[in-house]
Enzyme design. Structure first.
Site, PDB file in Angstrom:
ATOM      1  N   ASN A  13       0.949  -0.909   0.044  1.00  0.00           N
ATOM      2  CA  ASN A  13       0.109  -0.219  -0.164  1.00  0.00           C
ATOM      3  C   ASN A  13       1.046   1.112   0.115  1.00  0.00           C
ATOM      4  OD1 ASN A  13      -2.973   1.167   2.333  1.00  0.00           O
ATOM      5  ND2 ASN A  13      -1.975   2.282   0.470  1.00  0.00           N
ATOM      6  N   GLN A  46      -2.519   6.732  -1.753  1.00  0.00           N
ATOM      7  CA  GLN A  46      -2.561   7.377  -0.889  1.00  0.00           C
ATOM      8  C   GLN A  46      -1.587   8.336  -0.843  1.00  0.00           C
ATOM      9  OE1 GLN A  46      -3.551   4.931   0.362  1.00  0.00           O
ATOM     10  NE2 GLN A  46      -5.492   5.128  -0.184  1.00  0.00           N
ATOM     11  N   ASN A  75      -2.085   1.502   6.697  1.00  0.00           N
ATOM     12  CA  ASN A  75      -0.401   1.447   6.458  1.00  0.00           C
ATOM     13  C   ASN A  75       0.219   2.790   6.421  1.00  0.00           C
ATOM     14  OD1 ASN A  75      -0.618  -1.248   6.291  1.00  0.00           O
ATOM     15  ND2 ASN A  75      -2.167  -0.766   4.380  1.00  0.00           N
ATOM     16  N   ASN A 153     -13.311   5.347   8.411  1.00  0.00           N
ATOM     17  CA  ASN A 153     -13.473   6.026   7.375  1.00  0.00           C
ATOM     18  C   ASN A 153     -14.736   4.477   7.648  1.00  0.00           C
ATOM     19  OD1 ASN A 153     -11.083   3.434   6.967  1.00  0.00           O
ATOM     20  ND2 ASN A 153     -10.191   4.786   5.931  1.00  0.00           N
ATOM     21  N   GLU A 204     -10.780   0.496  -2.703  1.00  0.00           N
ATOM     22  CA  GLU A 204     -10.625   1.198  -1.526  1.00  0.00           C
ATOM     23  C   GLU A 204     -11.048   2.201  -2.553  1.00  0.00           C
ATOM     24  OE1 GLU A 204      -7.036   2.337   0.905  1.00  0.00           O
ATOM     25  OE2 GLU A 204      -5.881   0.653  -0.354  1.00  0.00           O
ATOM     26  N   ARG A 205     -12.134   3.094  -1.506  1.00  0.00           N
ATOM     27  CA  ARG A 205     -12.724   4.416  -1.832  1.00  0.00           C
ATOM     28  C   ARG A 205     -11.623   5.439  -1.929  1.00  0.00           C
ATOM     29  NH1 ARG A 205     -14.966   8.514   3.676  1.00  0.00           N
ATOM     30  NH2 ARG A 205     -13.034   8.161   3.849  1.00  0.00           N
ATOM     31  N   CYS A 213      -4.764  -2.373   3.228  1.00  0.00           N
ATOM     32  CA  CYS A 213      -5.794  -1.763   3.171  1.00  0.00           C
ATOM     33  C   CYS A 213      -5.997  -1.681   4.930  1.00  0.00           C
ATOM     34  CB  CYS A 213      -6.543  -1.445   2.934  1.00  0.00           C
ATOM     35  SG  CYS A 213      -7.702  -0.118   3.525  1.00  0.00           S
ATOM     36  N   GLY A 214      -4.760  -0.941   5.940  1.00  0.00           N
ATOM     37  CA  GLY A 214      -4.985  -1.290   7.343  1.00  0.00           C
ATOM     38  C   GLY A 214      -6.331  -1.075   7.601  1.00  0.00           C
TER      39      GLY A 214
END
Length: 278
Positions: A13, A46, A75, A153, A204-205, A213-214
């Site tokens: 990630n 991200q 992450n 989230n 993931e959004r 995805c952590g």
């Protein structure tokens, strides 16, 4: 604007970490998209923007690669902690994020993060209307009702027979934008691999398919434990690697443990106005 950055990843990630503690950095959505663009920018899932904070050791602002802001990135948080903490530091780093206050520390070769208490009420997720968050039917053919969890989230976790059989590229975006999610949602699919071990895949959004995805791993552990499929600690096997997740019984807080890797550092000249691509 000249930006210095460190490119890092937590089990694949990948994130761009920008240290803004010594200068005031405010990114527009267009600028965030450019940084995250794998052809025209640095490229990442991200962006983690470190800021000064009066309430914690550091502040933390998170952007998805579509330019939208996110309340959490597990992450990425480990990567930030690994970058900020001294190699032999035995203390805890406090981080004030949009999704709440976080703590991280070194745990042997791993970075551990206290991800907080999961939100389980329909208002916490949030959902557009009242619903039993343990069983929410999203009306998608062939899928069982999802378990809803907020980890800073929103997440919708589907516990299925075979997560590998799900066409994420088709199913993910449809469910992300389901009308029950006023803020959209991250979509997970998981199945047990044996005692205290789950396989998970994620849409993931704001980022699409990612290999890890952590917060999704945390949400998956919570969902499976609430359904009685697994206990309160498990290894979550993602496409990029394995995360260890513990849902503590004494205070309901989630502890995530996993590796962090620095890839390279550099600088980027970021235009004040980003021209839209055709």
């Amino acid at each position: 604007m000249e930006l210095t950055f460190t490119k890092m990843h937590g089990i694949g990630n990948d994130v761009v970490v920008i240290d803004g503690r010594q200068r005031d950095i405010a990114l527009t959505a267009d600028q965030a998209r450019l940084i995250a663009d794998r052809n025209f920018g640095i490229g990442c899932d991200q962006i983690m923007l470190i800021t000064a904070s009066d309430d914690a050791d550091i502040g933390l602002k998170i952007y998805n690669n579509d330019g939208s802001e996110s309340g959490a990135c597990g992450n990425g948080t480990r990567c930030v902690a690994d970058l900020v903490l001294d190699p032999d530091d035995t203390g805890k780093l406090t981080m004030d994020s949009t999704g709440g206050m976080l703590e991280a520390w070194r745990d042997g070769a791993m970075i551990a993060v206290d991800m907080g208490v999961p939100g389980l009420n329909w208002q916490d997720i949030p959902l557009a209307h009242e619903a039993d968050t343990l069983h929410v039917d999203l009306g998608h053919d062939g899928l069982p009702p999802a378990v809803m969890v907020n980890m800073g989230n929103p997440h919708a976790v589907h516990l299925v027979d075979d997560a590998e059989a799900i066409d994420l590229a088709v199913t993910g975006p449809v469910l992300e934008h389901h009308p029950i999610f006023p803020e959209r949602a991250n979509i997970e699919f998981a199945h047990p691999l044996g005692e205290n071990r789950l396989r998970m895949r994620v849409w993931e959004r704001g980022a699409g398919i990612t290999i890890a995805c952590g917060t999704g791993a945390c949400a998956t552990l919570v969902a499976a434990a609430r359904r009685g499929i697994i206990g309160r600690e498990a290894d979550i096997v993602l496409d990029g690697g394995v995360l260890n997740i513990t849902w503590r019984e004494d205070d309901d807080r989630i502890i995530m443990r996993g590796p962090s890797t620095a890839v390279f550092s550099g600088s980027m000249t970021l235009p004040d106005q980003v021209r839209a691509r055709p």
